[in-house]
Design a protein around this motif. Structure first.
Motif, mmCIF file in Angstrom:
data_model
loop_
_atom_site.group_PDB
_atom_site.id
_atom_site.type_symbol
_atom_site.label_atom_id
_atom_site.label_comp_id
_atom_site.label_asym_id
_atom_site.label_seq_id
_atom_site.Cartn_x
_atom_site.Cartn_y
_atom_site.Cartn_z
ATOM 1 N N ARG A 97 0.829 -1.187 0.000
ATOM 2 C CA ARG A 97 0.000 0.000 0.000
ATOM 3 C C ARG A 97 0.875 1.254 0.000
ATOM 4 N NH1 ARG A 97 -4.403 0.204 4.644
ATOM 5 N NH2 ARG A 97 -2.446 0.053 5.725
ATOM 6 N N ALA A 98 0.431 2.317 -0.662
ATOM 7 C CA ALA A 98 1.174 3.577 -0.679
ATOM 8 C C ALA A 98 1.299 4.108 0.742
ATOM 9 C CB ALA A 98 0.468 4.588 -1.567
ATOM 10 N N PRO A 99 2.421 4.777 1.069
ATOM 11 C CA PRO A 99 2.585 5.316 2.419
ATOM 12 C C PRO A 99 1.545 6.397 2.701
ATOM 13 C CG PRO A 99 4.273 6.168 0.946
ATOM 14 C CD PRO A 99 3.554 5.104 0.194
ATOM 15 N N LYS A 100 1.297 6.640 3.983
ATOM 16 C CA LYS A 100 0.367 7.699 4.365
ATOM 17 C C LYS A 100 0.852 9.023 3.787
ATOM 18 C CE LYS A 100 -0.831 5.279 8.607
ATOM 19 N NZ LYS A 100 -0.730 5.267 10.085
ATOM 20 N N PRO A 101 -0.056 9.853 3.277
ATOM 21 C CA PRO A 101 0.365 11.047 2.534
ATOM 22 C C PRO A 101 1.092 12.092 3.368
ATOM 23 C CG PRO A 101 -2.016 11.015 2.852
ATOM 24 C CD PRO A 101 -1.521 9.678 3.274
ATOM 25 N N TYR A 102 1.003 11.994 4.694
ATOM 26 C CA TYR A 102 1.702 12.986 5.510
ATOM 27 C C TYR A 102 3.148 12.589 5.817
ATOM 28 C CZ TYR A 102 0.220 9.838 9.340
ATOM 29 O OH TYR A 102 -0.012 8.757 10.146
ATOM 30 N N LEU A 103 3.576 11.404 5.398
ATOM 31 C CA LEU A 103 4.932 10.951 5.686
ATOM 32 C C LEU A 103 5.933 11.503 4.679
ATOM 33 C CD1 LEU A 103 4.299 7.213 6.598
ATOM 34 C CD2 LEU A 103 4.555 9.163 8.145
ATOM 35 N N GLY A 104 7.175 11.681 5.135
ATOM 36 C CA GLY A 104 8.246 12.123 4.259
ATOM 37 C C GLY A 104 8.900 10.958 3.554
ATOM 38 N N TRP A 105 9.759 11.260 2.584
ATOM 39 C CA TRP A 105 10.394 10.182 1.813
ATOM 40 C C TRP A 105 11.548 9.533 2.570
ATOM 41 C CZ3 TRP A 105 14.819 10.491 -2.007
ATOM 42 C CH2 TRP A 105 15.706 11.527 -1.691
ATOM 43 N N ILE A 106 11.963 10.133 3.682
ATOM 44 C CA ILE A 106 12.957 9.513 4.561
ATOM 45 C C ILE A 106 12.205 8.842 5.699
ATOM 46 C CG2 ILE A 106 15.026 9.899 5.940
ATOM 47 C CD1 ILE A 106 15.299 10.590 2.939
ATOM 48 N N ASP A 107 12.483 7.562 5.940
ATOM 49 C CA ASP A 107 11.792 6.832 7.000
ATOM 50 C C ASP A 107 11.919 7.564 8.330
ATOM 51 O OD1 ASP A 107 11.127 4.896 5.179
ATOM 52 O OD2 ASP A 107 12.682 3.472 5.806
ATOM 53 N N GLY A 108 10.801 7.654 9.052
ATOM 54 C CA GLY A 108 10.799 8.309 10.353
ATOM 55 C C GLY A 108 10.508 9.791 10.305
ATOM 56 N N THR A 109 10.200 10.334 9.120
ATOM 57 C CA THR A 109 9.962 11.778 8.996
ATOM 58 C C THR A 109 8.556 12.062 8.485
ATOM 59 O OG1 THR A 109 10.700 12.014 6.681
ATOM 60 C CG2 THR A 109 12.400 12.069 8.391
ATOM 61 N N PHE A 110 8.135 13.310 8.698
ATOM 62 C CA PHE A 110 6.904 13.826 8.123
ATOM 63 C C PHE A 110 7.250 14.670 6.894
ATOM 64 C CE2 PHE A 110 6.108 13.388 12.683
ATOM 65 C CZ PHE A 110 4.924 12.656 12.699
ATOM 66 N N SER A 111 6.289 14.834 6.024
ATOM 67 C CA SER A 111 6.465 15.725 4.882
ATOM 68 C C SER A 111 6.427 17.177 5.349
ATOM 69 C CB SER A 111 5.355 15.493 3.857
ATOM 70 O OG SER A 111 5.326 16.541 2.910
ATOM 71 N N GLN A 112 7.273 18.011 4.756
ATOM 72 C CA GLN A 112 7.252 19.433 5.084
ATOM 73 C C GLN A 112 5.929 20.082 4.704
ATOM 74 O OE1 GLN A 112 10.717 21.472 3.565
ATOM 75 N NE2 GLN A 112 12.140 20.028 4.513
ATOM 76 N N ARG A 113 5.202 19.479 3.770
ATOM 77 C CA ARG A 113 3.918 20.040 3.367
ATOM 78 C C ARG A 113 2.894 20.031 4.510
ATOM 79 N NH1 ARG A 113 5.991 17.816 -1.377
ATOM 80 N NH2 ARG A 113 5.623 19.043 -3.285
ATOM 81 N N VAL A 114 3.058 19.104 5.458
ATOM 82 C CA VAL A 114 2.126 19.008 6.579
ATOM 83 C C VAL A 114 2.062 20.321 7.350
ATOM 84 C CG1 VAL A 114 1.683 17.856 8.786
ATOM 85 C CG2 VAL A 114 2.444 16.523 6.832
ATOM 86 N N VAL A 115 3.188 21.007 7.495
ATOM 87 C CA VAL A 115 3.241 22.238 8.287
ATOM 88 C C VAL A 115 3.494 23.458 7.412
ATOM 89 C CG1 VAL A 115 3.826 21.206 10.500
ATOM 90 C CG2 VAL A 115 5.647 21.631 8.846
ATOM 91 N N GLY A 116 3.235 23.346 6.104
ATOM 92 C CA GLY A 116 3.357 24.502 5.220
ATOM 93 C C GLY A 116 4.767 24.958 4.967
ATOM 94 N N LEU A 117 5.734 24.047 5.050
ATOM 95 C CA LEU A 117 7.143 24.420 4.907
ATOM 96 C C LEU A 117 7.684 24.251 3.502
ATOM 97 C CD1 LEU A 117 8.907 23.038 8.119
ATOM 98 C CD2 LEU A 117 8.922 25.394 7.321
ATOM 99 N N TYR A 118 7.056 23.417 2.682
ATOM 100 C CA TYR A 118 7.688 23.076 1.410
ATOM 101 C C TYR A 118 7.705 24.260 0.451
ATOM 102 C CZ TYR A 118 8.783 21.101 -3.069
ATOM 103 O OH TYR A 118 9.375 20.873 -4.282
#
Length: 645
Positions: free
Chosen positions: A432-453
């Motif tokens: 299954r595709a990873p949860k959309p809030y996760l980052g591409w590095i294991d153990g991280t969140f996406s910067q988009r979650v907090v408006g950083l990207y």
């Protein structure tokens, strides 16, 4: 625009709707007749907004004992009970959010200290620092081809960056609220602490003949900060009267009092003249305190409490002047802080630790660049040292694995949201595709979650340090207590430079201030994703705000500029490429008959990373109103492998 408003709830219908809103906003701005009809109720009525910023004010520090004037104002007007700072919880990040209504991913300013590559057009005159330093110094890396680190609170840093030799008026992704007022022919005064004031009026030094470097109107204004006064006709008088840098118990307290005098004696009378002529007026007054004193003395110390009292007296002077000038019926006063605060438990020097771990070549090397920002660090990889997605992923995973194994690490946000192709292949097509809030590095969140990207300026990693919100600073703050540093040679003891503790204060944080020796255990700090730093203060009073109202909806610093825009009756701000503020007008707090924001809901997001014998579980909590996220808190837990259900 859609990417920056990342939402785990997004559906195709929502995407279509948001695209429609963008197209409608652009068409709206291009249709003066329609805009005029829509804003007739507000335009030309001569409203004044005073935005007073108490730098670093925590909401629990507003009490009847310590800040009686602010306490009373918040109960007479509107108190925003769930107000949020923008992560990273830093002054310049939140100054830009307050000024634009947009998060860092849109406005482009992601730290007090950040790295600019050589292609970014950094002028040679900008204050810059070596990769491991947290304070301005000599231009040690100006001569090489790797770019430079910029300290944005340094003397004139923002106006220099945005000048003819730099970003030519486009340092920030869209205009600020003060530039909007100037464009409408209104009066603008920006007064106070260097750095954040320069964000609000970042083109002020380019004004010639009533127009700035972009050809926008800028005629009736006053800009007065520690290091710059404009227009030139006011410079000599104001600079000569300005008190010197204060090294007394209340850091720069005399300057805060002087800037309050400027607001009362110069800015408010000029705002009245504009309002009497039917023009909008905006006065921004940004105090150094209580932030500066809390940093140096520590939370719960006598100097920190005195700083609160000084700020409260300045508020009293402002309100008295509004009454004396007879403008209370046309003046809205908003008091807000940029971020919260916590007490330093340990000082961390991440760049040194990465060297000792064999991940970074040396403290000053540019293969891995660490921009220390107190409660958060920005990490950048050299594109020449790591030219492929595979090489970048490998070293970033090493950094994350190393950091998340440490007691001091909080949530980490990676630049990319999805695994690169080789990772997707390695993980198997059937999974299954990873949860959309996760980052591409294991153990991280996406910067988009907090408006950083931000595609041009985002760091590869943003590492928040861990906050312990319910532990207090007893035993930490005070010169007789031990102080600790964790760096290249491990944990060492240092001298504790904080003042004597009077009242214990909850909230501890690990912090990286580079190799600077200014800060120690026991002093105050911010920048992390903990609830003591994320939750800041906001209240408002005036003819456009409800009386005796508590707003229990989530609100944030990004919501302040859209609210001011609505109160003053101005068009929504649209920047190059269709960039728009993501914040919302806090309509539920206004008296103009608009409906409230509706309900909010909370979402918990979790990452886990398997380390040697331990599972690192990181959780962030986010509240939502519609499609707008509000980061509430974060926690980190290390569990023995196999203990999770």
């Amino acid at each position: 625009m859609i990417d920056r408003m990342f939402s785990t709830r997004r559906s195709p219908e929502i995407l279509v709707f948001r695209l429609f809103l963008l197209v409608a906003a652009v068409a709206f701005a291009a249709a003066p007749g329609l805009a005029q009809d829509h804003f007739d109720a507000h335009r030309g009525r001569g409203r004044i907004v005073v935005l007073m910023v108490w730098d670093g004010l925590r909401p629990d520090f507003v009490t009847q004992r310590d800040t009686p004037n602010l306490y009373r104002m918040a109960r007479e007007g509107v108190r925003f009970d769930k107000h949020h700072s923008i992560f990273p919880t830093l002054t310049m990040v939140n100054a830009t959010a307050l000024a634009t209504g947009a998060p860092p991913g849109v406005n482009g300013l992601e730290g007090n200290v950040f790295y600019l590559p050589p292609s970014a057009g950094t002028p040679a005159s900008v204050s810059n620092i070596a990769p491991g330093e947290a304070k301005p110094g000599a231009p040690t890396i100006a001569k090489d081809a790797q770019g430079r680190m910029v300290w944005t609170e340094g003397a004139r840093a923002i106006v220099d960056l945005n000048g003819a030799d730099g970003f030519k008026g486009r340092l920030i992704g869209l205009d600020t609220i003060t530039q909007e007022v100037a464009r409408e022919g209104g009066y603008v005064a920006v007064i106070g602490k260097q750095g954040p004031t320069s964000v609000f009026d970042n083109r002020v030094e380019t004004v010639v003949g009533g127009k700035d470097i972009l050809g926008e109107p800028h005629q009736d204004y006053l800009f007065a900060s520690d290091d710059l006064v404009e227009p030139k006709s006011e410079s000599q008088k104001i600079s000569a009267a300005m008190p010197p840098d204060s090294k007394t118990a209340i850091a720069d307290g005399q300057r805060d009092m002087y800037f309050a005098r400027l607001a009362v004696e110069d800015a408010l009378p000029a705002a009245k003249r504009a309002a009497d002529a039917g023009r909008p007026a905006l006065v921004v007054f940004w105090q150094h305190n209580p932030d500066l004193t809390q940093h140096i003395a520590g939370l719960g110390t006598l100097p920190a409490m005195q700083a609160l009292s000084l700020c409260d007296n300045n508020l009293m002077r402002l309100r008295a002047a509004i009454e004396a000038l007879g403008i209370a019926d046309k003046t809205d006063l908003i008091v807000v802080s940029d971020h919260g605060f916590a007490t330093i438990k340990f000082r961390i020097v991440l760049s040194e630790m990465l060297v000792s771990a064999g991940i970074k070549k040396s403290h000053d090397s540019t293969d891995v660049i660490v921009a220390p920002n107190g409660g958060a660090d920005l990490v950048y990889l050299s594109p020449t040292e790591f030219p492929t997605p595979q090489s970048r992923h490998a070293v970033l995973q090493k950094i994350v694995n190393f950091a998340e194994a440490q007691e001091w690490c909080g949530p980490i946000f990676s630049r990319e949201s999805a695994p690169p192709p080789d990772e997707r292949s390695r993980r198997g097509r059937g999974r299954r595709a990873p949860k959309p809030y996760l980052g591409w590095i294991d153990g991280t969140f996406s910067q988009r979650v907090v408006g950083l990207y931000n595609s041009a300026r985002s760091p590869d990693l943003v590492i928040s340090f861990r906050e312990e919100p319910n532990a207090d600073n007893k035993g930490l703050t005070g010169p007789g207590n031990p102080a600790f540093l964790i760096g290249e040679i491990g944990q060492v003891s240092t001298r504790n430079k904080s003042a004597e503790l009077v009242h214990p204060v909850k909230g501890l944080v690990y912090a990286d201030t580079g190799t600077s020796k200014t800060f120690t255990t026991g002093m105050g700090m911010h920048g992390a994703a903990g609830e003591r730093e994320i939750h800041n203060f906001c209240a408002a009073i005036g003819p456009d705000f409800r009386h005796g109202f508590v707003d229990f909806n989530p609100t944030a610093n990004t919501d302040v500029a859209p609210t001011i825009t609505q109160v003053l009756g101005m068009l929504p701000n649209i920047g190059p490429g269709g960039a728009v503020p993501s914040g919302r007008a806090m309509a539920e707090a206004l008296t103009d008959g608009r409906h409230g924001a509706g309900g909010s809901h909370t979402q918990t997001m979790t990452t886990d990373l398997m380390l040697q014998g331990v599972e690192a579980v990181t959780t962030i909590q986010v509240s939502w109103i519609g499609d707008e996220p509000y980061l509430d808190s974060s926690t980190v837990e290390h569990k023995p492998l196999g203990s999770s259900p």
